[in-house]
Motif scaffolding. Structure first.
Motif, mmCIF file in Angstrom:
data_model
loop_
_atom_site.group_PDB
_atom_site.id
_atom_site.type_symbol
_atom_site.label_atom_id
_atom_site.label_comp_id
_atom_site.label_asym_id
_atom_site.label_seq_id
_atom_site.Cartn_x
_atom_site.Cartn_y
_atom_site.Cartn_z
ATOM 1 N N VAL C 27 118.826 -1.889 11.852
ATOM 2 C CA VAL C 27 117.454 -2.262 12.194
ATOM 3 C C VAL C 27 116.669 -0.993 12.474
ATOM 4 C CG1 VAL C 27 116.065 -3.278 14.027
ATOM 5 C CG2 VAL C 27 117.966 -4.566 13.047
ATOM 6 N N SER C 28 115.496 -0.871 11.873
ATOM 7 C CA SER C 28 114.644 0.285 12.145
ATOM 8 C C SER C 28 113.245 -0.193 12.492
ATOM 9 C CB SER C 28 114.552 1.194 10.914
ATOM 10 O OG SER C 28 115.836 1.582 10.499
ATOM 11 N N LEU C 29 112.699 0.349 13.551
ATOM 12 C CA LEU C 29 111.301 0.054 13.869
ATOM 13 C C LEU C 29 110.768 1.140 14.775
ATOM 14 C CD1 LEU C 29 111.123 -1.205 17.025
ATOM 15 C CD2 LEU C 29 112.126 -3.158 15.877
ATOM 16 N N SER C 30 109.455 1.184 14.933
ATOM 17 C CA SER C 30 108.912 2.166 15.855
ATOM 18 C C SER C 30 107.751 1.560 16.629
ATOM 19 C CB SER C 30 108.465 3.429 15.110
ATOM 20 O OG SER C 30 107.197 3.217 14.556
ATOM 21 N N LEU C 31 107.491 2.165 17.770
ATOM 22 C CA LEU C 31 106.524 1.601 18.706
ATOM 23 C C LEU C 31 105.743 2.759 19.307
ATOM 24 C CD1 LEU C 31 105.924 -1.190 20.156
ATOM 25 C CD2 LEU C 31 107.429 -0.383 21.945
ATOM 26 N N GLU C 32 104.409 2.592 19.344
ATOM 27 C CA GLU C 32 103.603 3.649 19.944
ATOM 28 C C GLU C 32 103.344 3.341 21.399
ATOM 29 O OE1 GLU C 32 100.260 3.412 17.476
ATOM 30 O OE2 GLU C 32 101.235 4.400 15.775
ATOM 31 N N LYS C 33 102.865 4.334 22.098
ATOM 32 C CA LYS C 33 102.511 4.137 23.511
ATOM 33 C C LYS C 33 101.443 3.062 23.620
ATOM 34 C CE LYS C 33 102.133 7.638 27.006
ATOM 35 N NZ LYS C 33 103.157 7.147 27.863
ATOM 36 N N GLY C 34 101.652 2.131 24.525
ATOM 37 C CA GLY C 34 100.651 1.101 24.767
ATOM 38 C C GLY C 34 100.572 0.015 23.708
ATOM 39 N N GLN C 35 101.454 0.065 22.731
ATOM 40 C CA GLN C 35 101.398 -0.923 21.656
ATOM 41 C C GLN C 35 102.106 -2.216 22.055
ATOM 42 O OE1 GLN C 35 103.333 0.447 18.106
ATOM 43 N NE2 GLN C 35 103.045 -1.518 17.053
ATOM 44 N N THR C 36 101.626 -3.331 21.506
ATOM 45 C CA THR C 36 102.351 -4.589 21.731
ATOM 46 C C THR C 36 102.974 -5.030 20.422
ATOM 47 O OG1 THR C 36 100.261 -5.718 21.356
ATOM 48 C CG2 THR C 36 100.977 -5.464 23.638
ATOM 49 N N LEU C 37 104.275 -5.320 20.496
ATOM 50 C CA LEU C 37 105.007 -5.669 19.296
ATOM 51 C C LEU C 37 105.741 -6.980 19.514
ATOM 52 C CD1 LEU C 37 106.161 -4.637 16.490
ATOM 53 C CD2 LEU C 37 108.115 -3.843 17.812
ATOM 54 N N GLY C 38 105.588 -7.903 18.574
ATOM 55 C CA GLY C 38 106.316 -9.160 18.674
ATOM 56 C C GLY C 38 107.549 -9.116 17.798
ATOM 57 N N LEU C 175 107.556 1.191 28.918
ATOM 58 C CA LEU C 175 107.897 0.125 27.987
ATOM 59 C C LEU C 175 108.396 -1.101 28.735
ATOM 60 C CD1 LEU C 175 108.601 -0.991 25.145
ATOM 61 C CD2 LEU C 175 110.809 0.157 25.343
ATOM 62 N N LEU C 176 107.833 -2.232 28.355
ATOM 63 C CA LEU C 176 108.253 -3.486 28.964
ATOM 64 C C LEU C 176 108.793 -4.378 27.851
ATOM 65 C CD1 LEU C 176 108.088 -4.897 31.743
ATOM 66 C CD2 LEU C 176 105.983 -5.951 30.969
ATOM 67 N N ILE C 177 110.022 -4.849 28.022
ATOM 68 C CA ILE C 177 110.596 -5.739 27.022
ATOM 69 C C ILE C 177 110.670 -7.133 27.619
ATOM 70 C CG2 ILE C 177 112.601 -6.213 25.575
ATOM 71 C CD1 ILE C 177 113.249 -3.232 25.738
ATOM 72 N N ASP C 203 96.222 -2.977 31.228
ATOM 73 C CA ASP C 203 95.626 -2.181 32.310
ATOM 74 C C ASP C 203 96.420 -0.917 32.570
ATOM 75 O OD1 ASP C 203 93.751 -4.022 32.582
ATOM 76 O OD2 ASP C 203 94.432 -4.865 34.495
ATOM 77 N N ARG C 204 97.731 -1.024 32.506
ATOM 78 C CA ARG C 204 98.563 0.118 32.895
ATOM 79 C C ARG C 204 99.021 0.921 31.686
ATOM 80 N NH1 ARG C 204 101.315 -1.747 38.424
ATOM 81 N NH2 ARG C 204 99.644 -3.158 38.983
ATOM 82 N N GLY C 205 98.537 0.544 30.524
ATOM 83 C CA GLY C 205 98.877 1.318 29.330
ATOM 84 C C GLY C 205 100.344 1.239 28.946
ATOM 85 N N MET C 206 100.999 0.119 29.288
ATOM 86 C CA MET C 206 102.404 -0.008 28.930
ATOM 87 C C MET C 206 102.526 -0.570 27.524
ATOM 88 S SD MET C 206 103.977 -1.904 32.187
ATOM 89 C CE MET C 206 103.749 -1.294 33.832
ATOM 90 N N ALA C 207 103.593 -0.169 26.856
ATOM 91 C CA ALA C 207 103.911 -0.810 25.589
ATOM 92 C C ALA C 207 104.738 -2.048 25.900
ATOM 93 C CB ALA C 207 104.713 0.144 24.717
ATOM 94 N N MET C 208 104.585 -3.092 25.064
ATOM 95 C CA MET C 208 105.362 -4.297 25.305
ATOM 96 C C MET C 208 106.032 -4.766 24.018
ATOM 97 S SD MET C 208 104.379 -7.954 26.966
ATOM 98 C CE MET C 208 103.141 -8.513 25.806
ATOM 99 N N VAL C 209 107.296 -5.105 24.150
ATOM 100 C CA VAL C 209 107.987 -5.773 23.052
ATOM 101 C C VAL C 209 108.184 -7.210 23.495
ATOM 102 C CG1 VAL C 209 110.095 -5.917 21.699
ATOM 103 C CG2 VAL C 209 109.153 -3.674 22.300
ATOM 104 N N LEU C 210 107.579 -8.145 22.772
ATOM 105 C CA LEU C 210 107.719 -9.563 23.117
ATOM 106 C C LEU C 210 108.692 -10.202 22.146
ATOM 107 C CD1 LEU C 210 106.756 -12.111 24.678
ATOM 108 C CD2 LEU C 210 105.011 -12.372 22.904
ATOM 109 N N ILE C 211 109.796 -10.690 22.715
ATOM 110 C CA ILE C 211 110.796 -11.340 21.873
ATOM 111 C C ILE C 211 110.592 -12.838 21.977
ATOM 112 C CG2 ILE C 211 113.267 -11.737 21.627
ATOM 113 C CD1 ILE C 211 113.437 -8.876 22.955
ATOM 114 N N THR C 212 110.373 -13.493 20.853
ATOM 115 C CA THR C 212 110.102 -14.926 20.939
ATOM 116 C C THR C 212 110.462 -15.642 19.644
ATOM 117 O OG1 THR C 212 108.406 -16.578 21.367
ATOM 118 C CG2 THR C 212 107.698 -14.602 20.250
#
Lengths: 343, 281, 556
Positions: C27-38, C175-177, C203-212
């Motif tokens: 698995v390959s993926l990338s995430l930037e600062k403050g980005q939200t990824l599902g 980063l918040l998962i 607000d806090r500029g966190m990146a989030m990975v939402l698993i759903t």
């Protein structure tokens, strides 16, 4: 303050709710008495030559001619006033006999429980922290063997090894060898009394006497305690909130102790209560093997001599201790687990 | 059925301890059945000249204070001990499973009361209770069976109750009702069969416990009387010779007790693995 | 934009009894600062495994067998276990499914938050407590001072999840998962939790990975989406672009299968067909349409069920279903919809009111005797969890045959066999599966057995109690399509119980909205959605995650 109030309310509620249990045991022992073979009046009569008239008089004076419910009421009154009848073998009131011998039994049981917990808890925890390791297998092996060994056999084998073969232990009879002086009777617990009076030699003598029977009993309950500790620790370690604790980066020791162990000890506490009452039963066997002058061996002698008042008293005593122990376990549980107090 | 057997074989290959335990239990049963024909000596005949002989070629396990062959007595005792344990466990299982299953299914006040009583009983010193019962009912072997059965009862009631309780609201139970099944039939034909495998494990574990209890009772002089060979009473008789170093009087019946209980316990653990359908592939 | 997380060719394997099983195949993926990824996928797709690999919280059996996880330039897979502690909570943190179990039951929530703070910051107990209070305010917990000393069991599921969020953000990680953070929560609670999560991370500029597993949820709250299937990433991209123009067939199938406010049963049929579902031609001629003036098939009059709790489980509910009609029963947990369905099935006894079936009052027959009533075979039910609705000791054949044996008195023989096989065939269950036991069947196959069992008797009313709630969305589409077909074939009436408004709207002509045992609103499916009358229905509708696959111009 409110916690204290809640706890005392809880104690009160538990005491009230254990009343039916006590009453049940009292009624049960009463019924047991009534179905016992033989007429108590005949026992209490002056001798085999006692005439029919004397027995009839005795029956009347003992209330045996009254209907069963009335007898039950009388009996309940007797129990409530602490009158458990007289032992025919010793000629003493059962209550007096029991009171004199109870400390010996309790000292043995507490020492054994202490030893068992001291060994079982660390074993269970270590086994759970390293599942599948050598320690884990060793603990499981010990547990499997431990539940298979009857106390009376392990006691006798310990005597054989430590008294006969090695000569480390003193003659396995009684709480203290006949040449030593007994300490002043303060608590009735020899180890405590010797310690209070500062008699080290006496303490050591009492200690060497108690260690074999205590170990015998500890061996017997080691397995359930260690097994439960291991199982509950394992299941807690696999639970979601441990994962949470790790995910926020709590130090390993804090995860293991504050989060895992405290939760894992809750079921162990319940088991410890049950184990204690198993030990009360096992006392009968261990006291016989080691000629321990406790309530159980007293009862056993009475049982063999068809002297039933002590047997009845013993069952009542056990019931009383059992209720007390359950109460203590319950209170401890209530303090340790906030979820309980709500129900 | 053959799938179950195949699965059992597969489990056993991966778990030789269980296979060994089951073989041990089979051997015990065989010994119990054949006891009168395989004892080398008469288990009751005493001979003062032969008293207290240590293990030798003539008497593999030695002789006791009356010169009786310990091995012969052990073999005969197997029969009695297994009989006591098996009948006690069967009695309490039959009663306990039915009571527990109905209470667990029905729920409500009755169930709560039964549950509470069982909890109290289970925490009570059961050995003391058994002792008192044998004392009250009379010092006979049947009464040891009854007493052991009664003190085992709470475990079965509780077990059946809990097992039925977790299944009571399962979809397949409601589906059976929608499929036209009454309550009685659901307990007997749907819930009990599903609970039985788990109870088989319990039975195996309990057999060991029942043997220990019965031996303990006869050790303190209840139930079995003197010349009858029984493991507990053999240990009791040998007890006073241990301080004189005559260990074989205690060690062999003790070992017999231990190994028997061990076999039942290991078999119980093994059965758990075999009967758990979730582990079947 | 700086890169925060980069996963390269990640492989994870689990050792099981049957040997090693690969869960992630590169698995390959990338995430930037403050980005939200599902991270979207069905069960077994490896989405959670990916998350646990990032935080190195895989359970003992799981091992990272290859690839790199670069977090702020460091390869997390090579960090020794004891140094991970500094990362977890401070640099990246997680929120879990089932929030109540995720909190220590015997420690107050304030202490747990303080623990999380003190794990990384050298603060006194008092200071940590003060910060914990601030965090409770930040996650909008009412009356935070007293809640600090509350235990998890004293709080609702939604509240526990907010406490969990407070713990996760306590040390301001980058980063918040969030692993299925709202599964099991009601749709209105889901909205408040997700809105909070979105606001806090923004607000806090966190990146989030939402698993759903919920496409709608991912679409609404994430800028980018990664779709996973069986341990592989099949497609990824910016949310709108991905949904409007899905490239991979699996993504297309997933989108088609997900119910939306506009989707219809025909969409489901298409999704089912794409998934390879082949159903036999319609097997029976529909029952003739009822003559005008005939009474409704089912009428519920002022039904009440009181368990002795402060509020009644079912409180004065009335509605009716015409012959061959379909009625949806919608509500959140505690609305009484399951109790109501069991009352109508006559599995439990009512407290008051009546149930009238085909003109006959059946509410008075005690539930324990209803199995002998003639109406028993006319009212059948399909249960929620297929895993739990089949007797583990019955083969699929026996499960389906059981009602035929008891209610039609069929004995073993050709007739029974033919009836069972027919029911199985109509439910799309291949005959060779009939000898299997439940543990040898997949979730979807078990659901089909449950349906075959219910329709084998050709009931006139079929109660469906959340029949697809435990199924993956692609399987759900197939099963819903099947049910709709069966209804039309047989002229059965449906009582469809669900928490999912979109599903109910698709499947039912009329809808009843329940709340706390009472009927809030009743109307035709279409009008209720287009023009909800009650505030509660509007709230429910607003809480459904928006997901609209209709082609939209891709934004540059």
């Amino acid at each position: 303050m409110t916690t204290l109030g809640a706890i005392s309310r809880r104690i009160l509620r538990r005491l009230v709710s254990s009343l039916p249990a006590i009453l049940g045991v009292v009624v049960l022992t009463f019924l047991l008495m009534r179905v016992l073979p033989g007429d108590p009046a005949v026992f209490f009569a002056s001798g085999p030559s006692a005439g029919q008239q004397e027995i009839e008089d005795l029956r009347r004076s003992m209330g045996l001619d009254k209907p069963i419910p009335v007898q039950l009421a009388l009996y309940l009154r007797d129990v409530a006033t602490g009158n458990l009848g007289k032992s025919m073998t010793t000629g003493q009131p059962v209550v007096t006999d029991m009171a004199r011998r109870l400390p010996a039994s309790l000292e043995l049981t507490f020492t054994a429980l202490f030893i068992a917990l001291l060994v079982a808890l660390p074993l269970g925890i270590v086994a759970a922290l390293r599942p599948g390791s050598l320690v884990d297998h060793a603990v499981r092996f010990i547990c499997t063997l431990g539940v298979c060994m009857p106390t009376f056999v392990s006691g006798l084998l310990l005597i054989y090894v430590f008294y006969y073969l090695l000569g480390w232990a003193p003659d396995p009879t009684g709480r203290i060898d006949i040449f030593s002086a007994s300490p002043p009777d303060i608590t009735g617990f020899l180890l405590v009394d010797f310690a209070i009076t500062g008699d080290l030699q006496g303490w050591w003598a009492a200690f060497t006497q108690i260690i074999l029977p205590a170990c015998t009993m500890a061996l017997f309950v080691l397995a359930p305690l260690a097994r439960m500790t291991r199982a509950s620790m394992l299941s807690v370690l696999g639970s979601d909130f441990i994962r949470t604790a790790r995910s926020v980066g709590l130090p390993g020791s804090r995860v293991t102790v504050t989060y895992a162990l405290r939760n894992a000890l809750l079921p162990v506490l319940t088991i410890a209560g049950i184990v204690f009452s198993t030990m009360l039963g096992a006392n009968v066997l261990v006291e016989k093997v080691f000629s321990w002058p406790g309530v159980a061996s007293y009862t056993l002698d009475a049982l063999v001599a068809s002297d039933y008042a002590p047997v009845q008293g013993f069952v009542l005593l056990m019931a009383g201790i059992f209720v007390l122990v359950n109460l203590i376990v319950d209170i401890l549980y209530g303090i340790a687990d906030p979820r309980v107090s709500i129900e | 059925m053959s799938a179950t057997l195949r699965h059992a074989g597969w489990v056993m290959r991966g778990n030789p301890v269980t296979a060994l335990a089951i073989a041990g239990v089979a051997l015990l049963v065989l010994v119990a059945i054949l006891a009168p024909w395989i004892t080398p000596y008469d288990p009751i005949a005493s001979s003062v000249a032969e008293a207290l002989r240590p293990p030798s070629a003539a008497h593999l396990f030695g002789t006791d204070q009356l010169g009786r062959d310990i091995l012969s007595r052990l073999i005969m005792a197997t029969r009695l001990d297994l009989m006591i344990a098996a009948s006690a466990v069967i009695l309490s299982f039959a009663a306990g499973a039915v009571i527990g299953a109905f209470c667990g299914y029905r729920g409500g006040t009755l169930d709560r009361v039964v549950g509470r009583v069982v909890d109290v009983l289970m925490a009570f010193p059961l050995f003391v209770l058994a002792m008192a019962m044998v004392a009250a009912l009379g010092n006979r072997v049947e009464n040891i069976v009854i007493a052991t059965a009664i003190i085992n009862l709470p475990f079965y009631i509780r077990f059946a109750r809990a097992e039925v309780n977790i299944r009571r609201d399962a979809g397949w139970v409601e589906a059976a009702r929608a499929g036209g099944e009454g309550h009685l039939a659901i307990v007997l034909r749907f819930l009990l069969p599903n609970v039985l495998p788990a109870m088989a494990v319990q039975i195996s574990l309990n057999l060991g416990w029942a043997i220990l209890n019965a031996a303990g009772l006869s050790f303190i002089g209840l139930g079995v009387t003197a010349p009858t060979p029984e493991w507990g009473i053999m240990v009791a008789e040998g007890a006073r010779f241990i301080t004189a170093g005559q260990w074989w009087l205690v060690a062999f019946p003790g070992l017999a007790l231990m190994l028997t209980v061990l076999c039942f316990n290991l078999m119980g653990d093994g059965l758990r693995d075999i009967l758990d359908p979730r582990m079947r592939t | 934009m700086t890169e925060l997380l980069r996963i390269e060719d990640l492989r994870v394997a689990f050792s099981t009894r049957a040997g090693t099983v690969d869960a992630l195949h590169g698995v390959s993926l990338s995430l930037e600062k403050g980005q939200t990824l599902g991270l979207v996928g069905e069960s077994g797709s490896g989405k959670s495994v990916t998350a646990y690999a990032i935080t190195r919280l895989l359970d003992r059996a799981g091992k990272i067998t290859g690839g790199r996880i670069l977090f702020r330039g460091t390869d997390v897979t090579r960090v020794p276990e004891r140094d991970l502690r500094a990362l977890r909570g401070a640099a990246m943190s997680m929120i879990f499914q089932n929030p109540r179990a995720a909190l220590n039951p015997i420690r107050s929530v304030g202490d747990q938050i303080a623990d999380a703070i003190r794990a990384h910051r050298d603060l006194s107990k008092k200071e940590a407590r003060a910060q914990a209070l601030d965090l409770l305010k930040a996650v909008l917990i009412r009356d935070p001072e007293t809640r600090l000393d509350a235990y998890p069991h004293e709080l609702s599921g939604g509240m526990c999840q907010r406490i969990m969020i407070a713990m996760a953000i306590a040390c301001e990680p980058d980063l918040l998962i969030a692993d299925e953070p709202t599964t099991g929560l009601d749709v209105t609670t889901q909205k408040t939790v997700m809105d909070l999560l979105a606001r806090i991370t923004a607000d806090r500029g966190m990146a989030m990975v939402l698993i759903t597993h919920d496409l709608g949820l991912a679409a609404q709250y994430c800028r980018d989406i990664v779709v996973m299937e069986r341990g592989r990433i099949v497609e990824s991209g910016e949310t709108r672009a991905l949904f409007s123009d899905p490239q991979h067939p699996y993504t297309r199938r997933l989108i088609a299968a997900s119910p939306t406010p506009r989707s219809t049963v025909e969409d489901l049929a298409r999704a089912a067909q794409e998934a390879g579902e082949v159903l036999p031609p319609i097997a029976a001629t529909p029952r003739p349409a009822p003559e005008p003036g005939t009474p409704p098939l089912l009428e519920v009059r002022n039904l009440i069920k009181d368990y002795g709790a402060p509020t009644r489980a079912v409180d004065d509910v009335s509605f009716s279903i015409p012959r061959g009609g379909s009625l949806g029963l919608v509500g959140e947990s505690g609305s009484g919809k399951s109790t109501l369905s069991r009352l109508i099935c006559r599995l439990i006894d009512k407290t008051d009111g009546d149930v009238i079936f085909d003109g006959e009052a059946i509410g008075g027959i005690p539930a324990r005797d209803f199995h002998r009533a003639p109406q028993r075979r006319d009212i059948q039910i399909v249960f929620q969890d297929p895993n739990d609705s089949l007797n583990p000791r019955f083969s699929a054949f026996d499960s389906i045959a059981h009602p035929l044996r008891t209610l039609e008195g069929l004995r073993d023989g050709a007739t029974l066999k033919a009836r069972v096989e027919e029911a199985a065939q109509r439910s799309g269950l291949p005959p060779e599966l009939l000898t299997r036991f439940p543990h040898q069947l997949s979730g979807g196959q078990k659901a089909r057995v449950g349906i075959a069992r219910a329709i084998a008797l050709r009931p006139r009313l079929l109660v469906l109690d959340e029949p697809t709630a435990a199924l993956d969305v692609s399987v759900q589409a197939i099963i819903l399509n099947l049910l709709d077909r069966l209804r039309r074939e047989d002229g059965m009436a449906f009582l469809f119980v669900s928490h999912d408004l979109n599903v109910v709207r698709m499947m039912c002509e009329r809808v009843v909205v329940l709340r706390l045992g009472k009927v809030v609103e009743e109307g035709s499916g279409h009008s209720l959605f287009a023009n909800p009358q009650s505030a509660y229905t509007r709230e429910l509708l607003a809480a459904i995650p928006h997901f609209d696959p209709a082609p939209v111009p891709v934004q540059a």
